[in-house]
Design an enzyme around this catalytic site. Structure first.
Site, PDB file in Angstrom:
ATOM      1  N   ASN A   1       0.813  -0.949   0.393  1.00 56.33           N
ATOM      2  CA  ASN A   1      -0.011   0.038   0.597  1.00 56.33           C
ATOM      3  C   ASN A   1       0.947   1.340   0.092  1.00 56.33           C
ATOM      4  O   ASN A   1       0.189   2.159  -0.517  1.00 56.33           O
ATOM      5  CB  ASN A   1      -0.872  -0.512   1.028  1.00 56.33           C
TER       6      ASN A   1
ATOM      7  N   ASN B   1      10.418  -0.236   5.199  1.00 57.59           N
ATOM      8  CA  ASN B   1       9.331  -0.044   5.235  1.00 57.59           C
ATOM      9  C   ASN B   1       8.554  -0.528   4.464  1.00 57.59           C
ATOM     10  O   ASN B   1       7.391  -1.272   4.054  1.00 57.59           O
ATOM     11  CB  ASN B   1       8.955   1.407   4.703  1.00 57.59           C
TER      12      ASN B   1
ATOM     13  N   ARG C   1      -1.166   4.282  17.096  1.00 59.33           N
ATOM     14  CA  ARG C   1      -2.352   4.094  16.453  1.00 59.33           C
ATOM     15  C   ARG C   1      -2.287   2.850  16.770  1.00 59.33           C
ATOM     16  O   ARG C   1      -2.417   2.261  18.806  1.00 59.33           O
ATOM     17  CB  ARG C   1      -1.154   3.827  14.954  1.00 59.33           C
TER      18      ARG C   1
HETATM   19  C1  DQA Z   1       3.620   1.815   8.082  1.00 55.68           C
HETATM   20  C2  DQA Z   1       3.050   1.243   9.659  1.00 55.68           C
HETATM   21  C3  DQA Z   1       2.035   0.613   9.434  1.00 55.68           C
HETATM   22  O1  DQA Z   1       1.259  -0.492  10.564  1.00 55.68           O
HETATM   23  C4  DQA Z   1       1.025   0.642   7.801  1.00 55.68           C
HETATM   24  O2  DQA Z   1       0.389  -0.947   7.881  1.00 55.68           O
HETATM   25  C5  DQA Z   1       1.322   0.965   7.425  1.00 55.68           C
HETATM   26  C6  DQA Z   1       2.047   1.910   6.550  1.00 55.68           C
HETATM   27  C7  DQA Z   1       3.951   3.623   7.808  1.00 55.68           C
HETATM   28  O3  DQA Z   1       4.498   3.953   7.845  1.00 55.68           O
HETATM   29  O4  DQA Z   1       3.309   4.093   8.928  1.00 55.68           O
HETATM   30  O5  DQA Z   1       1.018   0.507   5.739  1.00 55.68           O
HETATM   31  O6  DQA Z   1       4.774   1.062   7.979  1.00 55.68           O
END
Ligand code: DQA
Length: 149
Positions: free
Chosen positions: A12, A75, A108
């Protein structure tokens, strides 16, 4: 010979810029690539910056990094919180690993507060948006310089 760092982005993150901008900001993945590349060049490093939505592809890239890079900045997106496979690959890589998150995962949902990636990471940067990638480059440059000395 240039020192290559793999900068790996998980699921994503290709949607950056349009995806929940209140959480992830307005920068696109291409903006992040440019910013990280610039920071790397300033430290005499070269980046191989990639993104995949597929867990196994990320595992393959981590495995590949062992022979082709001196460090990994990752990431892993949501796989951070679920993937033993990515953890195993990072541990097998025997390279310095810096974990980055754009958002502050500790502010979060509860399920985001556990990271498998952290178990393999030298350090973790989160909550600083795209700046975190630049800071990760700086930290990686320091780690590598210390190892050489
Ligand atoms: C993320 C944090 C994750 O929890 C989330 O699923 C993401 C982005 C971030 O860069 O803040 O896809 O890795």
């Amino acid at each position: 010979m240039t020192t290559r760092i793999y900068v790996l982005n998980g699921p994503n993150l290709n949607l950056l810029g349009v995806r929940e901008p209140a959480i992830y900001g307005s920068e696109t993945l291409e903006d992040l690539r440019a910013r990280t590349g610039k920071a790397a060049a300033a430290h005499g490093l070269e980046i191989d910056f990639r993104q995949s939505n597929i867990e196994g592809e990320l595992v393959n890239w981590v495995q590949e990094a062992r022979g082709k890079a001196k460090g990994i900045i990752i990431n892993a997106g949501a796989y951070t919180h679920t993937s033993v496979a990515i953890l195993d690959a990072l541990q097998a890589a025997e390279l310095p690993v810096i974990e980055v998150h754009l958002s502050n995962i500790f502010r979060r949902d509860q399920f985001r507060q556990h990271s498998y990636v952290s178990l393999a990471a030298t350090g973790v940067i989160c909550g600083l948006g795209g700046k975190g990638y630049e800071l990760a480059i700086e930290a990686m440059a320091n780690i590598l310089a210390t190892r050489k000395a």
